[in-house]
Design a protein around this motif. Structure first.
Motif, PDB file in Angstrom:
ATOM      1  N   ALA A  42      28.494  45.588  32.914  1.00  0.00           N
ATOM      2  CA  ALA A  42      27.247  45.864  33.631  1.00  0.00           C
ATOM      3  C   ALA A  42      26.751  47.283  33.346  1.00  0.00           C
ATOM      4  CB  ALA A  42      27.448  45.665  35.133  1.00  0.00           C
ATOM      5  N   GLY A  43      27.686  48.220  33.214  1.00  0.00           N
ATOM      6  CA  GLY A  43      27.294  49.584  32.883  1.00  0.00           C
ATOM      7  C   GLY A  43      26.579  49.670  31.541  1.00  0.00           C
ATOM      8  N   LYS A  44      27.044  48.881  30.586  1.00  0.00           N
ATOM      9  CA  LYS A  44      26.386  48.850  29.284  1.00  0.00           C
ATOM     10  C   LYS A  44      25.013  48.197  29.372  1.00  0.00           C
ATOM     11  CE  LYS A  44      30.653  48.471  26.532  1.00  0.00           C
ATOM     12  NZ  LYS A  44      31.380  47.610  25.561  1.00  0.00           N
ATOM     13  N   ILE A  45      24.942  47.057  30.073  1.00  0.00           N
ATOM     14  CA  ILE A  45      23.687  46.301  30.164  1.00  0.00           C
ATOM     15  C   ILE A  45      22.594  47.122  30.829  1.00  0.00           C
ATOM     16  CG2 ILE A  45      22.595  44.275  31.198  1.00  0.00           C
ATOM     17  CD1 ILE A  45      25.379  42.902  30.988  1.00  0.00           C
ATOM     18  N   GLU A  46      22.957  47.804  31.912  1.00  0.00           N
ATOM     19  CA  GLU A  46      21.980  48.557  32.701  1.00  0.00           C
ATOM     20  C   GLU A  46      21.907  50.025  32.300  1.00  0.00           C
ATOM     21  OE1 GLU A  46      20.041  46.896  34.371  1.00  0.00           O
ATOM     22  OE2 GLU A  46      21.118  45.005  34.661  1.00  0.00           O
ATOM     23  N   GLU A  47      22.504  50.359  31.161  1.00  0.00           N
ATOM     24  CA  GLU A  47      22.436  51.707  30.595  1.00  0.00           C
ATOM     25  C   GLU A  47      22.957  52.766  31.563  1.00  0.00           C
ATOM     26  OE1 GLU A  47      18.527  52.392  29.108  1.00  0.00           O
ATOM     27  OE2 GLU A  47      18.673  50.855  27.564  1.00  0.00           O
ATOM     28  N   GLN A  48      24.053  52.431  32.216  1.00  0.00           N
ATOM     29  CA  GLN A  48      24.799  53.418  33.002  1.00  0.00           C
ATOM     30  C   GLN A  48      26.264  53.317  32.561  1.00  0.00           C
ATOM     31  OE1 GLN A  48      24.654  53.058  37.287  1.00  0.00           O
ATOM     32  NE2 GLN A  48      25.636  55.036  37.607  1.00  0.00           N
ATOM     33  N   HIS A  49      26.510  53.822  31.385  1.00  0.00           N
ATOM     34  CA  HIS A  49      27.792  53.633  30.724  1.00  0.00           C
ATOM     35  C   HIS A  49      28.937  54.272  31.517  1.00  0.00           C
ATOM     36  CE1 HIS A  49      25.931  51.953  27.097  1.00  0.00           C
ATOM     37  NE2 HIS A  49      24.972  52.840  27.304  1.00  0.00           N
ATOM     38  N   LEU A  50      30.020  53.537  31.612  1.00  0.00           N
ATOM     39  CA  LEU A  50      31.199  53.995  32.336  1.00  0.00           C
ATOM     40  C   LEU A  50      32.398  54.054  31.388  1.00  0.00           C
ATOM     41  CD1 LEU A  50      30.736  51.657  35.427  1.00  0.00           C
ATOM     42  CD2 LEU A  50      30.216  54.099  35.365  1.00  0.00           C
ATOM     43  N   ARG A  51      33.273  54.991  31.622  1.00  0.00           N
ATOM     44  CA  ARG A  51      34.499  55.066  30.830  1.00  0.00           C
ATOM     45  C   ARG A  51      35.526  54.094  31.403  1.00  0.00           C
ATOM     46  NH1 ARG A  51      36.694  60.989  30.259  1.00  0.00           N
ATOM     47  NH2 ARG A  51      36.923  60.665  32.521  1.00  0.00           N
ATOM     48  N   THR A  52      36.221  53.410  30.509  1.00  0.00           N
ATOM     49  CA  THR A  52      37.264  52.491  30.986  1.00  0.00           C
ATOM     50  C   THR A  52      38.322  53.248  31.777  1.00  0.00           C
ATOM     51  OG1 THR A  52      38.351  52.734  28.823  1.00  0.00           O
ATOM     52  CG2 THR A  52      36.983  50.766  29.171  1.00  0.00           C
ATOM     53  N   ARG A  53      38.568  54.488  31.408  1.00  0.00           N
ATOM     54  CA  ARG A  53      39.578  55.277  32.137  1.00  0.00           C
ATOM     55  C   ARG A  53      39.167  55.448  33.597  1.00  0.00           C
ATOM     56  NH1 ARG A  53      42.022  61.238  30.446  1.00  0.00           N
ATOM     57  NH2 ARG A  53      43.502  61.397  32.191  1.00  0.00           N
ATOM     58  N   ASP A  54      37.884  55.708  33.833  1.00  0.00           N
ATOM     59  CA  ASP A  54      37.409  55.884  35.208  1.00  0.00           C
ATOM     60  C   ASP A  54      37.524  54.578  35.994  1.00  0.00           C
ATOM     61  OD1 ASP A  54      36.815  58.537  34.731  1.00  0.00           O
ATOM     62  OD2 ASP A  54      34.740  58.128  34.157  1.00  0.00           O
ATOM     63  N   ILE A  55      37.172  53.469  35.345  1.00  0.00           N
ATOM     64  CA  ILE A  55      37.269  52.167  36.009  1.00  0.00           C
ATOM     65  C   ILE A  55      38.719  51.871  36.373  1.00  0.00           C
ATOM     66  CG2 ILE A  55      36.943  49.679  35.718  1.00  0.00           C
ATOM     67  CD1 ILE A  55      34.582  50.326  33.860  1.00  0.00           C
ATOM     68  N   ILE A  56      39.620  52.158  35.458  1.00  0.00           N
ATOM     69  CA  ILE A  56      41.047  51.899  35.709  1.00  0.00           C
ATOM     70  C   ILE A  56      41.561  52.766  36.855  1.00  0.00           C
ATOM     71  CG2 ILE A  56      43.356  52.192  34.726  1.00  0.00           C
ATOM     72  CD1 ILE A  56      42.131  51.343  32.013  1.00  0.00           C
ATOM     73  N   ASN A  57      41.206  54.040  36.856  1.00  0.00           N
ATOM     74  CA  ASN A  57      41.704  54.945  37.897  1.00  0.00           C
ATOM     75  C   ASN A  57      41.134  54.606  39.273  1.00  0.00           C
ATOM     76  OD1 ASN A  57      43.497  56.567  36.401  1.00  0.00           O
ATOM     77  ND2 ASN A  57      41.814  57.811  35.611  1.00  0.00           N
TER      78      ASN A  57
END
Length: 250
Positions: free
Chosen positions: A82-97
């Motif tokens: 969703a972060g990619k689709i809506e142009e609010q890119h998230l790092r996988t590291r942040d999602i994991i933490n």
């Protein structure tokens, strides 16, 4: 990996279980979408990316049985996608933490060890699976822009005192956010959802739209010509079921 029939798609909270309670599957989806929303807030996601993540999750499990995939892994991949689709890119590291802290409150961020890289690879591989299952159709029309437009129009219709003394706008936005706990985003058109949450917000505070009795058609049909009262009732009923589930699930 076993697919499910289209009749179950977006069924959301409409499927009762034993003793009239929501079916176990729907309770799982409720918990997981609650995780998506809370993790999304902690990640600083805007409302639209969070809504997209929830929609991806619900749409995926319209096509795939719940026991075929780990729902929380799908949820994490949905957030990432969703972060990619809506142009609010998230790092996988942040999602994991953030996810690790959600499941293990007070824990430290994960070390960049084999466990971390294994989980990261799982999220990326699951993202590819989600895209294939959804046939890369991951662009959605959300009710948010419609609700914003309807609220502005309604504010102009109501007198200033009625608008200021009741939190209609705040309540409508909260109802719309909570609707993503179920499959309403797949079962109903975006315009219909926007009108229905506004209708329910007005009902909650007993606010009447001026000149409703003298109007040629109801105010909600002015916003959406093809909307009917049974559709509104169905959406409101599903929302009430969501809140009933919220009281039962810790």
């Amino acid at each position: 990996m076993e697919a499910v029939g289209p009749e179950s798609c977006g069924g959301g909270v409409a499927v009762p279980g034993a003793e009239g309670r929501p079916a176990p599957v729907e309770r799982v989806h409720f918990r997981v979408t609650r995780f998506i929303m809370e993790a999304g807030v902690k990640l600083g996601m805007r409302s639209i990316p969070i809504a997209t993540a929830c929609t991806i999750y619900h749409k995926f499990f319209c096509a795939i049985r719940l026991d075929a995939c780990d729902p929380y892994l799908v949820a994490m991949s949905s957030i990432y996608l969703a972060g990619k689709i809506e142009e609010q890119h998230l790092r996988t590291r942040d999602i994991i933490n953030v996810s690790n802290r959600y499941f293990n409150p007070g824990s430290e961020p994960l070390e960049l060890d084999a466990r971390f890289w294994e989980l990261r690879d799982s999220i990326v591989q699951c993202e590819l699976l989600v895209l294939r299952v959804l046939r890369f159709q991951v662009s959605f029309q959300h009710p948010h822009k419609y609700l914003l437009h309807y609220l502005v129009s309604l504010k102009n219709w109501l007198n200033r005192y009625s608008w200021q003394r009741t939190p209609i706008s705040v309540t409508a936005w909260a109802l719309l956010r909570d609707s993503y706990h179920g499959g309403l985003c797949l079962r109903f058109r975006a315009q219909h959802l926007a009108v229905a949450v506004l209708y329910l917000a007005l009902q909650v505070y007993g606010v009447q739209v001026p000149a409703e009795a003298e109007a040629e058609k109801p105010w909600w049909q002015v916003f959406s010509d093809d909307l009917t009262k049974p559709i509104i009732d169905n959406i409101v009923s599903d929302l009430i079921q969501i809140y009933s589930m919220d009281t039962e699930i810790p």
